[in-house]
Scaffold this active site. Structure first.
Site, short mmCIF file in Angstrom:
data_model
loop_
_atom_site.label_atom_id
_atom_site.label_comp_id
_atom_site.label_asym_id
_atom_site.label_seq_id
_atom_site.Cartn_x
_atom_site.Cartn_y
_atom_site.Cartn_z
N HIS A 40 -3.41 6.82 2.61
CA HIS A 40 -3.83 5.53 2.09
C HIS A 40 -5.24 5.22 2.62
O HIS A 40 -5.54 5.46 3.79
CB HIS A 40 -2.84 4.45 2.52
CG HIS A 40 -3.30 3.07 2.22
ND1 HIS A 40 -3.82 2.73 0.99
CD2 HIS A 40 -3.35 1.94 2.98
CE1 HIS A 40 -4.15 1.45 1.01
NE2 HIS A 40 -3.88 0.95 2.21
N CYS A 45 0.82 -1.23 0.00
CA CYS A 45 0.00 0.00 0.00
C CYS A 45 0.85 1.27 0.00
O CYS A 45 0.32 2.37 -0.08
CB CYS A 45 -0.95 -0.01 1.18
SG CYS A 45 -1.97 -1.48 1.22
N ASN A 55 -10.26 -0.59 0.01
CA ASN A 55 -8.79 -0.49 0.04
C ASN A 55 -8.24 -1.11 -1.25
O ASN A 55 -8.35 -2.31 -1.45
CB ASN A 55 -8.28 -1.24 1.28
CG ASN A 55 -6.76 -1.24 1.38
OD1 ASN A 55 -6.06 -0.86 0.43
ND2 ASN A 55 -6.26 -1.67 2.52
C1 LIG Z 1 -9.98 -4.86 9.93
C2 LIG Z 1 -10.56 -3.84 10.89
C3 LIG Z 1 -11.59 -2.98 10.19
C4 LIG Z 1 -11.27 -4.57 12.04
O1 LIG Z 1 -11.80 -3.63 12.96
P1 LIG Z 1 -11.50 -3.78 14.52
O2 LIG Z 1 -12.25 -2.74 15.19
O3 LIG Z 1 -10.02 -3.81 14.71
O4 LIG Z 1 -12.13 -5.17 14.81
P2 LIG Z 1 -11.54 -6.32 15.76
O5 LIG Z 1 -10.73 -7.25 14.94
O6 LIG Z 1 -10.92 -5.71 16.98
O7 LIG Z 1 -12.87 -7.02 16.20
C5 LIG Z 1 -13.81 -6.37 17.06
C6 LIG Z 1 -14.98 -7.28 17.27
O8 LIG Z 1 -15.70 -7.39 16.03
C7 LIG Z 1 -15.78 -8.75 15.62
N1 LIG Z 1 -15.64 -8.78 14.18
C8 LIG Z 1 -14.52 -8.95 13.44
N2 LIG Z 1 -14.81 -8.91 12.14
C9 LIG Z 1 -16.13 -8.72 12.06
C10 LIG Z 1 -17.02 -8.58 10.99
N3 LIG Z 1 -16.62 -8.64 9.72
N4 LIG Z 1 -18.32 -8.35 11.27
C11 LIG Z 1 -18.76 -8.29 12.53
N5 LIG Z 1 -17.96 -8.42 13.59
C12 LIG Z 1 -16.66 -8.63 13.36
C13 LIG Z 1 -14.65 -9.45 16.33
O9 LIG Z 1 -14.93 -10.82 16.49
C14 LIG Z 1 -14.61 -8.72 17.64
O10 LIG Z 1 -15.63 -9.21 18.47
P3 LIG Z 1 -15.41 -9.34 20.06
O11 LIG Z 1 -15.19 -7.94 20.54
O12 LIG Z 1 -16.68 -9.93 20.52
O13 LIG Z 1 -14.21 -10.21 20.24
C15 LIG Z 1 -9.45 -2.95 11.46
O14 LIG Z 1 -8.68 -3.70 12.37
C16 LIG Z 1 -8.53 -2.37 10.45
O15 LIG Z 1 -8.93 -1.58 9.62
N6 LIG Z 1 -7.20 -2.67 10.53
C17 LIG Z 1 -6.18 -2.05 9.74
C18 LIG Z 1 -6.29 -2.26 8.29
C19 LIG Z 1 -5.15 -1.57 7.60
O16 LIG Z 1 -4.79 -0.47 7.92
N7 LIG Z 1 -4.52 -2.22 6.68
C20 LIG Z 1 -3.38 -1.54 6.16
C21 LIG Z 1 -2.85 -1.83 4.99
S1 LIG Z 1 -3.57 -2.93 3.88
#
Ligand SMILES: CC(C)(COP(=O)(O)OP(=O)(O)OC[C@H]1O[C@@H](n2cnc3c(N)ncnc32)[C@H](O)[C@@H]1OP(=O)(O)O)[C@@H](O)C(=O)NCCC(=O)NCCS
Length: 343
Positions: A268, A122, A299
């Site tokens: 990004h 990215c 993304n």
């Molecule tokens: C992927 C992303 C959106 C997930 O969001 P998050 O807030 O971190 O979510 P988490 O993984 O902490 O999960 C939070 C909760 O939602 C749940 N969850 C995860 N994916 C889910 C989905 N698709 N739908 C519903 N719930 C979901 C998890 O099980 C967790 O539940 P719990 O609290 O009961 O354990 C986020 O982590 C992100 O954007 N990360 C960075 C991505 C990035 O910058 N990439 C860079 C370059 S490619």
């Protein structure tokens, strides 16, 4: 005493034109929900994504690149024959060799332009831009085409609820050429290979030649899964929020720009919450236009910054001559930030 003549390049380089290509198929969150247990509300609030584009069979990496590049060349008013180098940043071109850049250079009608691919996830657009600036100033090319292009739908595991909703497809391109004044600032870039495991391909390609597929991941129907991008979402999120705001600030400092001098911020497009957090940490004033193209584009990795740039200019939210901070970050982990004058 060296006998080598010094190279003759331009005093400075600038982005002269930008173009984008978004696949015709728009994919709403409802389609993603067919394979994972989630909700439209969760995806929108946790990532900011409402829709993304997925490429059809004809919308290949090369085809999307040619479309985006044609628009960038037209916007720059530069004929393809004057392009001295084509730099393509992608992680979703599936032939190990040759580089897809040579086919793109040929299809565009360049005059045997140097052409190569780079793999910088990215941050790929910023890496390509830095190379292009170097070539223009050093004199090995008068004009350089920098393309960020991805078909990440090919590398998405639609049954993985942590990533299924994140990725999209598309191509963005810019023409970089000579300038009388500085228009691409110093790049602040780097890598943190100790965090390489946080975003990676599920299975390396060579695992498929061994014959024993028994240890490979299977889908819900028992078929061997095609490799996909997997990530430790929270770890990457924290890194992006804390470390990338610092890198963005360093790029401003290196360019001698204060947040008040900025017109546009194009980070990004990975997560709208990362974008909002960076805006807050950098204390960007209200007059700074912030790209939130992620809502309808998802993304698109290396394509995300030029696509967002193209859209801001097309909608009139940004204008030619504006000063913009761009920052890319992702798999590697790698990053690149710089301040540019918009074309
Ligand atoms: C992927 C992303 C959106 C997930 O969001 P998050 O807030 O971190 O979510 P988490 O993984 O902490 O999960 C939070 C909760 O939602 C749940 N969850 C995860 N994916 C889910 C989905 N698709 N739908 C519903 N719930 C979901 C998890 O099980 C967790 O539940 P719990 O609290 O009961 O354990 C986020 O982590 C992100 O954007 N990360 C960075 C991505 C990035 O910058 N990439 C860079 C370059 S490619």
């Amino acid at each position: 005493m060296s006998k080598i003549k010094p190279s003759k390049g331009a005093p400075y380089a600038r982005i002269l034109g930008v173009g984008g290509y978004r696949p015709t198929r728009v994919v709403p969150n409802e389609v993603i929900l067919e394979k994972i247990d989630s909700s439209d509300e969760w995806i929108r609030s946790r990532s900011g994504i409402e829709t993304r584009h997925w490429a059809g069979p004809e919308e290949t990496v090369a085809a999307m690149s040619v479309e985006a590049s044609g628009k960038a060349l037209a916007a720059a008013g530069v004929d393809a024959s004057r392009i001295g180098a084509v730099v393509v940043s992608t992680v979703s071109h599936f032939s190990q060799t040759p580089a897809i850049a040579t086919e793109i250079a040929d299809r565009l009608g360049t005059d045997k332009a140097a052409a190569f691919d780079i793999s910088a996830g990215c941050a790929g657009f910023g890496y390509g831009l830095t190379l292009a600036k170097g070539m223009v100033v050093e004199g090995s090319a008068e004009y350089v085409l920098v393309i960020g292009v991805e078909r990440l739908s090919d590398l998405t595991d639609l049954e993985d609820r942590a990533t299924a909703f994140l990725f999209g497809d598309g191509a963005g391109a810019v023409v970089v050429g000579p300038s009388k004044e500085p228009a691409i600032g110093p790049t602040v870039w780097g890598s943190e290979g100790d965090k390489a495991e946080t975003i990676k391909q599920t299975v390396p390609w060579d695992r498929f030649r061994v014959g024993d597929l028994s240890a490979l991941p299977l889908d819900s129907e028992g078929n061997v899964k095609f490799p996909a991008i997997t990530q430790e979402g929270q770890a990457v999120f924290r890194w992006a929020v804390f470390e990338m705001a610092k890198v963005a600030q360093q790029a401003l400092d290196a360019a001698g720009i204060s947040p008040d001098d900025l017109d546009v911020f194009i980070p990004h497009q990975a997560n709208v919450r990362i974008i909002d957090s960076m805006v807050k940490t950098l204390k960007l004033p209200d007059h700074v236009t912030v790209a939130r193209d992620i809502r309808t584009t998802g993304n698109t990795s290396a394509a995300s910054i030029p696509l967002a740039m193209e859209r801001l200019l097309a909608t009139g939210d940004a204008k030619s001559g504006d000063t913009a901070l761009v920052i890319g970050f992702g798999a590697g982990l790698v990053y690149a930030a710089t301040v540019v004058t918009l074309p």
